[in-house]
Design a protein around this motif. Structure first.
Motif, short mmCIF file in Angstrom:
data_model
loop_
_atom_site.label_atom_id
_atom_site.label_comp_id
_atom_site.label_asym_id
_atom_site.label_seq_id
_atom_site.Cartn_x
_atom_site.Cartn_y
_atom_site.Cartn_z
N UNK A 1 -25.45 -4.78 -43.61
CA UNK A 1 -25.75 -5.33 -42.28
C UNK A 1 -26.17 -4.15 -41.42
N UNK A 2 -27.28 -4.28 -40.75
CA UNK A 2 -27.75 -3.24 -39.84
C UNK A 2 -27.88 -3.88 -38.47
N UNK A 3 -27.18 -3.32 -37.50
CA UNK A 3 -27.27 -3.82 -36.14
C UNK A 3 -28.13 -2.85 -35.33
N UNK A 4 -29.20 -3.38 -34.77
CA UNK A 4 -30.09 -2.59 -33.94
C UNK A 4 -29.78 -2.93 -32.49
N UNK A 5 -29.16 -2.00 -31.79
CA UNK A 5 -28.87 -2.18 -30.37
C UNK A 5 -30.07 -1.63 -29.61
N UNK A 6 -30.83 -2.52 -29.02
CA UNK A 6 -32.09 -2.15 -28.39
C UNK A 6 -31.87 -1.33 -27.13
N UNK A 7 -30.75 -1.54 -26.46
CA UNK A 7 -30.44 -0.76 -25.27
C UNK A 7 -31.50 -0.81 -24.19
N UNK A 8 -32.23 -1.92 -24.10
CA UNK A 8 -33.36 -1.99 -23.18
C UNK A 8 -33.01 -2.60 -21.83
N UNK A 9 -32.05 -3.53 -21.80
CA UNK A 9 -31.77 -4.24 -20.56
C UNK A 9 -31.31 -3.27 -19.47
N UNK B 1 -30.43 2.22 -31.05
CA UNK B 1 -29.45 2.77 -31.98
C UNK B 1 -29.28 1.76 -33.12
N UNK B 2 -29.25 2.24 -34.34
CA UNK B 2 -29.04 1.37 -35.51
C UNK B 2 -27.77 1.77 -36.23
N UNK B 3 -26.83 0.84 -36.35
CA UNK B 3 -25.58 1.11 -37.07
C UNK B 3 -25.56 0.30 -38.37
N UNK B 4 -24.96 0.89 -39.39
CA UNK B 4 -24.97 0.32 -40.73
C UNK B 4 -23.55 0.06 -41.21
N UNK B 5 -23.36 -1.09 -41.88
CA UNK B 5 -22.11 -1.33 -42.59
C UNK B 5 -22.44 -2.18 -43.80
#
Length: 182
Positions: free
Chosen positions: A149-157, A175-179
């Motif tokens: 699972x890769x979560x891409x936190x766009x951090x745009x708002x 930022x992309x975090x992996x688990x």
């Protein structure tokens, strides 16, 4: 916003991305006999300033180490337009990929459109770039039958700037975090 401020912000972002790429540039040799793995890519954000932030993504790609800059594997999108303001403490599946064996160190998002809605008014926003290459953290993924699972936190708002002349600029800090997939 003055031009020099925007320039300074862009230089800072480029410096952070360069640091992350250089500090995570490790090579890992995959093992195992499986030929493919599933990788699930989710998109999230922590909104506070806008009512809606619609981001249209045309491609999600993974960079396979050892193949130079030309080894990018494309993933089918589950949707193309995402409202980041609706992803409060949650995520939405953006793409489900089947990747061949190898080590993948970067995910790339090709963004083709961004619209912000603030107090009922819609703004067409500009980005410093339409292609965002994000290192996978804490380390590259090794595809050898393991799903991720890769979560891409766009951090745009939190990075939306509405200028006095009606222009909208978005400078995301992605930022992309992996688990491992459960």
């Amino acid at each position: 916003m003055k031009g020099w401020v925007v320039g300074l912000i862009i230089v800072i972002i480029i410096g952070v991305v360069a640091y992350l790429v250089l500090s995570h540039g490790m090579v890992i040799t995959p093992s195992g006999s499986s030929t493919q793995s599933q990788v699930y890519v989710y998109l999230s954000d922590k909104p506070i300033k806008v009512d809606h932030l619609y981001v249209t993504i045309s491609k999600v790609l993974f960079h396979k180490e050892g193949g130079g800059n030309t080894t990018w594997i494309s993933c089918p999108l589950t949707s193309e337009t995402f409202d980041l303001a609706q992803l409060i403490n949650t995520s939405q599946l953006m793409a489900q990929c089947t990747l061949p064996n190898g080590t993948y160190n970067v995910i790339r998002l090709d963004v083709v459109n961004v619209q912000a809605v603030v107090n009922g008014q819609t703004y067409n926003c500009t980005l410093p770039s339409g292609k965002f290459e994000v290192p996978l953290e804490p380390s590259p993924i090794i595809v050898n039958g393991t799903s991720y699972d890769i979560n891409v936190d766009f951090g745009a708002v939190n990075s939306v700037v509405i200028a006095g002349n009606g222009k909208c600029i978005v400078i995301p800090v992605i930022h992309a975090s992996v688990k491992k997939h459960s």
